[in-house]
Enzyme design. Structure first.
Site, PDB file in Angstrom:
ATOM      1  N   ASP A 207       0.836  -1.193   0.000  1.00 40.99           N
ATOM      2  CA  ASP A 207       0.000   0.000   0.000  1.00 40.99           C
ATOM      3  C   ASP A 207       0.879   1.254   0.000  1.00 40.99           C
ATOM      4  O   ASP A 207       1.925   1.301   0.645  1.00 40.99           O
ATOM      5  CB  ASP A 207      -0.889  -0.019   1.248  1.00 40.99           C
ATOM      6  CG  ASP A 207      -1.836   1.154   1.330  1.00 40.99           C
ATOM      7  OD1 ASP A 207      -2.794   1.192   0.545  1.00 40.99           O
ATOM      8  OD2 ASP A 207      -1.603   2.041   2.174  1.00 40.99           O
ATOM      9  N   GLU A 244       1.385  -0.341  -4.914  1.00 36.43           N
ATOM     10  CA  GLU A 244       0.431   0.704  -5.264  1.00 36.43           C
ATOM     11  C   GLU A 244       1.192   1.995  -5.573  1.00 36.43           C
ATOM     12  O   GLU A 244       1.715   2.651  -4.677  1.00 36.43           O
ATOM     13  CB  GLU A 244      -0.555   0.951  -4.121  1.00 36.43           C
ATOM     14  CG  GLU A 244      -1.617   1.980  -4.502  1.00 36.43           C
ATOM     15  CD  GLU A 244      -2.341   2.587  -3.321  1.00 36.43           C
ATOM     16  OE1 GLU A 244      -3.444   3.119  -3.534  1.00 36.43           O
ATOM     17  OE2 GLU A 244      -1.802   2.553  -2.194  1.00 36.43           O
TER      18      GLU A 244
END
EC number: 3.2.1.1
Length: 493
Positions: A207, A244
């Site tokens: 993330d 990401e």
């Protein structure tokens, strides 16, 4: 001697990063599903009863480590960690380990959404997390790790997204920004990831990767253990990494800084496929889909129609609320040989903060199914829509073939073959597609796996008869329930 050592170091780093692009799929499987906010026990059951038998390759699971408890229990509380204890609303460490084992046993790999960039944002006073750990986020005090203020970058806001320092050292939406150049922080992150590897996971979705310096991530990734051979991974296998990195083409921090470390989430794919199937760009242009559109090389791109973040935003991105276009876009996504494919499995939402389905005690409830196997009680479960799981099977059947026989009507009707193993046709016009088209398939009768299934030697939906030259009559009405038709060799009558 120094030159030799340097050369060996560079070669080792290069081989490790290349290995981190390998998702470790079984056989011909090649689609990941994100079971967003599911409980570990439910994922284990889904692997055994549905995902394994249907040929899914892996599951991306929600963050596994302890998080804050926010009022109303919005989904995003999972992205506000306070320790690395494996207890969340999805279950505890024992349940997580059981899930990983059971999924690996049926050929479904587990990829964990991990939070290396930050800890929880500001909450006044002492908070208690999902494992009972106390923390003081405003003071950057997380004794469950432990982290103190010296383990974080100084507090600052991101006000200029063209300023690399702000993007990578200030706080993303107020989340306390860890200093990944710190030896202590690195050691705790590596310890956390290695524990998950020991439990049998195949890799990680990282993330907010663009908010961390690529050289810090390279150090962390290269320090990780090899995958656990007790879970069926070959010796010396490296964890699959997908990161990401939101890059619309004009970002100060570029996806290119991360693509050699592991795969990168190709957000342009999501935006452009949404534009096309919303009618803002003619489907005929999809013939050059992939790097011809400025996307990353196929093996470095994690591709998706929507994800848990952008499905909640306004704009071109498609989601389950536009089902006909969504199913067409997903069919194209899974039929066209580009990228490492991930499909979304959502819960219903009315606003950005809607929590997953929960009971009066705010415990996540298990999905329930109707007689057709579709989810009810607030779960959408796109992966259980026939039009989507059938395309997972299509993608498996045509693996390692190329696009041939492209046809279009100069607008929004297209078809193409995958070698001599599969054929896809799409009609996104407001008039019928009725055409004799080259399917490239061997002579015979084939079930359209979108409208039905092959059961006991007969089709429950449409069928197409292919002649000795590979041609068949294709009809997709403008008012058909689905605007797509798919044939493949494993659905031959």
């Amino acid at each position: 001697m120094f030159k030799l050592a340097l050369t060996l170091t560079l070669c080792l780093a290069g081989s490790l990063s290349l290995a981190q692009h390998n998702p470790h799929w079984w056989g011909n499987r090649n689609t990941i599903v994100h079971l967003f906010e599911w409980k570990w026990s439910d994922i284990a059951q889904e692997c055994e009863s549905f995902l394994g038998p249907r040929g899914f390759a892996g599951v991306q699971v929600s963050p596994v480590n302890e998080n804050i408890i926010a009022a109303g229990r919005p989904w995003w509380e999972r992205y506000q960690p306070i320790s690395y204890k494996l207890t969340t609303r999805s279950g505890n460490e024992e349940e997580f380990g059981d899930m990983v084992r059971r999924c690996n046993d049926v050929g479904v790999r587990i990829y964990v959404d991990v939070l290396l960039n930050h800890m929880s944002g500001d909450f006044d006073g002492v908070v208690v997390g999902t494992a009972g750990t106390e923390a003081e986020p405003r003071e950057k005090s997380f004794p469950g790790v432990p982290y103190t203020a010296q383990d974080f970058h100084p507090t600052c806001e991101i006000t200029d997204w063209n300023d690399r320092f702000q993007v990578q050292q200030c706080e993303l939406v107020g989340l306390k920004d860890l200093d990944q150049s710190s030896d202590w922080v690195r050691s705790k992150l590596i310890e956390f990831l290695d524990h998950l590897i020991e439990l049998g996971v195949a890799g990680f979705r990282v993330d907010a990767a663009k908010h961390m310096a690529s050289e810090d991530l390279e150090y962390i990734y290269s320090s990780l253990s090899n995958l656990n051979i007790d879970h069926g991974f070959p010796h010396n296998s490296r964890p699959f990494i997908f990161q990401e990195v939101i890059d619309h083409g004009h970002e100060t921090v570029s996806r290119d800084e991360y693509k050699d470390l592991g795969a990168v989430t190709e957000f342009r794919f999501s935006e452009e496929i949404g534009n096309a199937f919303r009618g803002n760009n003619a489907l005929k242009w999809l013939q050059s889909w992939g790097t011809g559109w400025g996307f990353l090389p196929s093996g470095q791109a994690l591709t998706f129609v929507d994800n848990h973040d952008n499905q909640r935003d306004a704009g071109a991105v498609l989601n389950y609320k536009s089902p006909k276009q969504y199913k067409m876009a997903t069919a194209f996504h899974l039929a066209y040989p580009y990228g490492i494919s991930r499909v979304m499995s959502s819960f219903a939402f009315d606003d950005h903060d809607t929590p997953p389905p929960q009971d009066a005690q705010e415990r996540i409830v298990s999905p329930e199914f109707d007689e057709d196997g579709a989810c009810v009680n607030g779960w959408i479960c796109e992966h259980r829509w026939r039009q989507i799981y059938a395309m997972v099977g299509f993608k498996n059947a045509v693996r390692d073939t190329e696009v041939t026989g492209w046809w279009d009507n100069g607008d929004n009707q297209i078809s193409f073959c995958r070698g001599n193993k599969g054929f896809l046709a799409i009609n996104n016009n407001l008039y019928d597609l009725s055409q004799d088209l080259n399917t490239c398939l061997p002579e015979g009768t084939y079930c359209d796996v979108i409208s039905g299934s092959l059961i006991d030697g007969s089709c429950t939906g449409k069928s197409v008869t292919v002649n000795e030259y590979g041609f068949g009559y294709i009809h997709i009405g403008s008012d058909d329930f689905d605007g797509v038709l798919a044939l493949h060799v494993d659905a031959r009558v």
